[in-house]
Scaffold this active site. Sequence first.
Site, PDB file in Angstrom:
ATOM      1  N   HIS A 255      -2.020  -0.917 -18.348  1.00  0.00           N
ATOM      2  CA  HIS A 255      -1.141  -0.783 -19.698  1.00  0.00           C
ATOM      3  C   HIS A 255      -2.013  -0.223 -20.784  1.00  0.00           C
ATOM      4  CE1 HIS A 255       1.736  -3.065 -17.471  1.00  0.00           C
ATOM      5  NE2 HIS A 255       2.695  -2.982 -18.400  1.00  0.00           N
TER       6      HIS A 255
ATOM      7  N   SER B 121       0.489   4.756 -17.257  1.00  0.00           N
ATOM      8  CA  SER B 121       0.355   5.077 -15.735  1.00  0.00           C
ATOM      9  C   SER B 121       0.365   6.758 -15.734  1.00  0.00           C
ATOM     10  CB  SER B 121       1.913   5.066 -15.098  1.00  0.00           C
ATOM     11  OG  SER B 121       2.465   3.495 -14.972  1.00  0.00           O
TER      12      SER B 121
ATOM     13  N   LYS C  79      14.574   2.003  -9.493  1.00  0.00           N
ATOM     14  CA  LYS C  79      13.819   2.909  -8.458  1.00  0.00           C
ATOM     15  C   LYS C  79      13.033   2.049  -7.402  1.00  0.00           C
ATOM     16  CE  LYS C  79      11.660   7.385  -8.077  1.00  0.00           C
ATOM     17  NZ  LYS C  79      11.339   8.462  -8.827  1.00  0.00           N
ATOM     18  N   ASP C  80      12.204   0.956  -8.165  1.00  0.00           N
ATOM     19  CA  ASP C  80      11.486  -0.051  -7.318  1.00  0.00           C
ATOM     20  C   ASP C  80      12.203  -0.952  -6.394  1.00  0.00           C
ATOM     21  OD1 ASP C  80       8.804   0.919  -8.281  1.00  0.00           O
ATOM     22  OD2 ASP C  80       9.089  -0.575 -10.006  1.00  0.00           O
TER      23      ASP C  80
ATOM     24  N   GLU D 277      -8.413  -7.268  13.789  1.00  0.00           N
ATOM     25  CA  GLU D 277      -7.213  -7.033  13.103  1.00  0.00           C
ATOM     26  C   GLU D 277      -7.121  -5.240  13.015  1.00  0.00           C
ATOM     27  OE1 GLU D 277      -4.718  -8.607  14.067  1.00  0.00           O
ATOM     28  OE2 GLU D 277      -4.257  -9.804  12.339  1.00  0.00           O
TER      29      GLU D 277
END
Length: 426
Positions: free
Chosen positions: A219, A223, A247-248, A291
């Site tokens: 922040h 972004s 959108k998320d 894994e």
Amino acid sequence: MSFPWAKEYTPSHPAMVWLDEKLPLPRFVYNAIGAGYPVPRNLNYFWNFGVLAGFCLVIQLVTGIVLAMHYAANTGVAFDSTEHIMRDVNWGWLLRYMHANGASAFFVVVYAHIFRGFYFGSYKAPREMIWLLGVLIFLLMMATAFMGYVLPWGQMSFWGAKVITGLFGAIPVVGEPLQIWLLGGFAPDQAALNRFFSLHFLLPFVILGVVILHIWALHIPGSSNPTGVEVKTESDTVPFHPYYTAKDGVGLAVFLFLYFAMVFFAPNALGHPDNYIPANPMSTPAHIVPEWYFWPFYAILRAFTADFFIIPAKLMGVLAMFSAILVWFLLPWLDKSPVRSGTYRPTFKKFYWLLVIDVLVLGYCGGAPAAEPYVMISQIAAMYYFLHFFVVIPVVSAIEKPLPLPFSITEAVLGKDEAATVAPAE
């Protein structure tokens, strides 16, 4: 991030005014994910993976806390307590499958998040600290996942713990004492299981703390975006809510569909069959493998089969495996190109996709038996992996001629306004 056009939080209800004065939590939320947080208007769905990673962390925390209430960190009953969760605890099967497949989902999302950062130059100034904290989160995730893999105390859990902790024994002088200190003994047993369980429970909260720092650091400069061009005017941004929350939300819906399809219809697809057998120190599995999300680094570890002068092959493998991640810390300074986004870097783009293929090859070889031709392929792929970061990236960034950048984010979205650039008629 402070923009003059960012909306200020102004509570109207008396109760909210009082709360804002005493504990400005609503203001914090509003400025973090609300209309008070302007975001570049051209973010695509690759920017969904940060939110999805946070959602995966919440899934792991919630399911892990409930599972810990029923798990017994005792080598005599650990495997049985896992079966007890599956068979006798209400919805225990769902919690365990959500937790086990949630780990894989977490790594899928984070790998996508990292490689998006590679392509769009999200590690470049002024966002170096965001990147460094992100790499730290990844290292903590790997440690947490390894310790969690040991807890069911199946065959692959036991032998995976023995092999991975045995790597520390390759370190000269302090290696063997360090290995004994980690395990609490000479081999994985009760002391090791206690330590791994306590650390597996603790580290997710450490990850949560670093995630908060990661978001805080985000922040400050704001972004990044697909063009790599910084925000110049208010028209370059939109409020995070409602545009990117919607959108998320779409990305989250797709993620949940795929995640629960895995949980309900193929919950054991990513598990190793040997881990459904109780641990037996007297019976070594034919093929010890971690894994799937460790496979690329496991391939790099196994790529070193001969001593290098006085350095043993095992030590070289250990150093290379850890260096494969630690090199990411140097990336902001290895890549000196003034252009961030790979979209405008044609030469870099080709080598980027070569890196993606290289990592996929390493992953395949890491899950394959330690035999030819997989070892030779791992050696070639591991060599290119380090060449990419230490040679290709610096050289390309120095000699590459990037494509012209758009003047602004708005121009990249709406196109150039030719009318505004034409001189008015006399």
